[in-house]
Design an enzyme around this catalytic site. Structure first.
Site, PDB file in Angstrom:
ATOM      1  N   GLY A 227       0.735  -1.258   0.000  1.00  0.00           N
ATOM      2  CA  GLY A 227       0.000   0.000   0.000  1.00  0.00           C
ATOM      3  C   GLY A 227       0.764   1.308   0.000  1.00  0.00           C
ATOM      4  O   GLY A 227       0.136   2.350  -0.149  1.00  0.00           O
TER       5      GLY A 227
ATOM      6  N   GLY B 117       2.967   2.535  -2.187  1.00  0.00           N
ATOM      7  CA  GLY B 117       3.481   2.969  -3.498  1.00  0.00           C
ATOM      8  C   GLY B 117       2.853   4.250  -4.016  1.00  0.00           C
ATOM      9  O   GLY B 117       1.713   4.584  -3.686  1.00  0.00           O
TER      10      GLY B 117
ATOM     11  N   CYS C   8      -0.202   3.460  -6.061  1.00  0.00           N
ATOM     12  CA  CYS C   8      -0.938   2.339  -5.493  1.00  0.00           C
ATOM     13  C   CYS C   8      -2.213   2.855  -4.837  1.00  0.00           C
ATOM     14  O   CYS C   8      -2.187   3.878  -4.160  1.00  0.00           O
ATOM     15  CB  CYS C   8      -0.033   1.689  -4.453  1.00  0.00           C
ATOM     16  SG  CYS C   8      -0.887   0.617  -3.341  1.00  0.00           S
TER      17      CYS C   8
HETATM   18  P1  5GP Z   1       6.959   3.716  -5.355  1.00  0.00           P
HETATM   19  O1  5GP Z   1       8.455   3.646  -5.315  1.00  0.00           O
HETATM   20  O2  5GP Z   1       6.452   4.226  -6.663  1.00  0.00           O
HETATM   21  O3  5GP Z   1       6.377   4.443  -4.185  1.00  0.00           O
HETATM   22  O4  5GP Z   1       6.457   2.206  -5.199  1.00  0.00           O
HETATM   23  C1  5GP Z   1       6.789   1.212  -6.131  1.00  0.00           C
HETATM   24  C2  5GP Z   1       6.074  -0.060  -5.753  1.00  0.00           C
HETATM   25  O5  5GP Z   1       4.646   0.098  -5.797  1.00  0.00           O
HETATM   26  C3  5GP Z   1       6.291  -1.249  -6.688  1.00  0.00           C
HETATM   27  O6  5GP Z   1       7.541  -1.850  -6.543  1.00  0.00           O
HETATM   28  C4  5GP Z   1       5.141  -2.161  -6.310  1.00  0.00           C
HETATM   29  O7  5GP Z   1       5.413  -2.916  -5.156  1.00  0.00           O
HETATM   30  C5  5GP Z   1       4.034  -1.179  -5.976  1.00  0.00           C
HETATM   31  N1  5GP Z   1       3.064  -1.079  -7.076  1.00  0.00           N
HETATM   32  C6  5GP Z   1       3.302  -0.906  -8.387  1.00  0.00           C
HETATM   33  N2  5GP Z   1       2.167  -0.861  -9.086  1.00  0.00           N
HETATM   34  C7  5GP Z   1       1.167  -1.030  -8.201  1.00  0.00           C
HETATM   35  C8  5GP Z   1      -0.258  -1.097  -8.317  1.00  0.00           C
HETATM   36  O8  5GP Z   1      -0.847  -0.949  -9.383  1.00  0.00           O
HETATM   37  N3  5GP Z   1      -0.949  -1.322  -7.170  1.00  0.00           N
HETATM   38  C9  5GP Z   1      -0.319  -1.485  -5.970  1.00  0.00           C
HETATM   39  N4  5GP Z   1      -1.073  -1.741  -4.904  1.00  0.00           N
HETATM   40  N5  5GP Z   1       1.002  -1.391  -5.811  1.00  0.00           N
HETATM   41  C10 5GP Z   1       1.741  -1.171  -6.927  1.00  0.00           C
END
Ligand code: 5GP
Length: 345
Positions: free
Chosen positions: A181, A183, A186
């Site tokens: 959660g 991300g 996300c």
């Molecule tokens: P960020 O660095 O952008 O904050 O987080 C990246 C991470 O978000 C990814 O490695 C993956 O675990 C998560 N993530 C990527 N796409 C999605 C999505 O569509 N839904 C959710 N719940 N998590 C995502």
């Protein structure tokens, strides 16, 4: 129903307390880490930052560029064997230390993983990725993958609690991906109400993993180099980044022109954009749990990498850690009610 009253923390709830230090300059700080992996007993040395296995960020172009700095890229699971063949053709052997092959948990995913590794046995890292790492079938898949690839370095996730970290390490994973959660694209917390503040998840999961000689990858929620440093300070062995690496030349996704500004599309792997691209639409039984956004175009990723690594080096200098390895030991978090001064943002 039960309530846990202990407060759980995110990156925004803490800062790192400065400490007396003998370091004169951040140039003295070594960000390389050497790990020995629990199952294969293999050794790896590099800077433990990983580009996320999203098709926008976990690209071969990103792997090529990040490997120059000793970082890793989890290449997304939609690359076919032919794509791997083309990418690996004529590369330096060092690329195998800096790229992971990602897989989902279906039969087709497993067949493709076997095919890719059969053709490229030099690949060291496998990243098994599902949104919810709490299912029995996921644990079984990790066992099956370990049985098939005794020598490989296996990452598996995502989970956020110690008992599941232990179960996955015992099932055969060397590295556990932590984060549900947090991300940038996300929407799981909005759509489901499920999640765990990322800093506490890292602290608790690192403790569980390290007890079994496993490692963790803090995945998601970093918004700036300071958050990456906090993740390492909390005990993360690796930190995975999506949004912070979005918008660069090395990313998948077109450069668009919106009201005179150059932008790049960035989306979650469970967003309707990704589902339409790869599965022909959103399955009826599930809601999309990812956003689609546009981010400003930022040119080559090198400057961003330097910015992130420079930030972490500086953190190390503030707490007197000559090596990244010492950062967690030298970190004291203070709970705060303020962060950046946003007068000019
Ligand atoms: P960020 O660095 O952008 O904050 O987080 C990246 C991470 O978000 C990814 O490695 C993956 O675990 C998560 N993530 C990527 N796409 C999605 C999505 O569509 N839904 C959710 N719940 N998590 C995502």
């Amino acid at each position: 129903m039960r309530i846990e009253y202990e407060v759980k923390l995110g990156f925004k709830d803490v800062m790192i307390r400065p400490k007396r230090s003998t370091l004169k300059s951040r140039a003295q700080v070594d960000l390389n880490r050497t790990y020995i992996f629990r199952h294969s007993q293999k050794t790896w040395t590099g800077i433990p930052v990983i580009a996320a296995n999203m098709d926008t960020v976990g690209t071969f172009a990103m792997a090529e560029e990040l490997s120059r700095f000793g970082l890793l890229t989890a290449a997304h699971k939609h690359y076919e064997l032919d794509d791997w063949n083309r990418f690996l053709d004529g590369r330096k052997p060092s690329i195998y230390q800096h790229v992971m092959v990602s897989s989902g948990t279906s039969e087709d995913d497993f067949t493709k993983l076997q095919e890719i590794i059969h053709h490229h046995p030099e690949i060291e890292f496998i990243c098994i990725d599902v949104a919810n790492g709490y299912t029995e079938s996921f644990v079984e898949f990790v066992k099956k993958t370990r049985d098939a690839f005794q020598e490989k370095l296996i990452a598996a996730g995502n989970v956020v609690t110690g008992e599941m970290v232990e179960e996955l390490v015992l099932a055969g994973a060397d590295m556990i991906k932590v984060g549900i959660g947090p991300g940038s694209v996300c929407t799981t917390r909005v759509k489901t109400g499920v999640g765990y503040p990322q800093l506490s998840a890292i602290i608790e999961c690192a403790d569980a993993a390290h007890g079994l000689k496993g490692l963790i990858i803090a995945d998601g929620g970093c918004t700036c180099p300071g958050d990456v440093a906090k993740a390492f300070g909390a005990g993360a062995d690796f930190v995975m980044l999506g949004g912070m690496l979005a918008g660069h030349d090395e990313c998948g996704g077109e450069v668009l022109e919106i009201e005179g500004e150059r932008c790049v599309e960035f989306y979650g792997m469970s967003s309707s954009t990704a589902m339409e691209k790869y599965s022909g639409g959103i399955a009826e039984y599930r809601a999309s749990e990812g956003k689609t956004v546009t981010v400003p175009y930022r040119g080559g990723v090198e400057a961003t990498v330097q910015d992130i690594l420079g930030g972490i080096r500086s953190t190390c200098t503030y707490v007197g850690a000559g090596k990244l390895k010492e950062l967690a030991k030298r970190t004291t978090f203070i709970r705060t009610a303020e962060q950046e001064n946003r007068t000019f943002k």
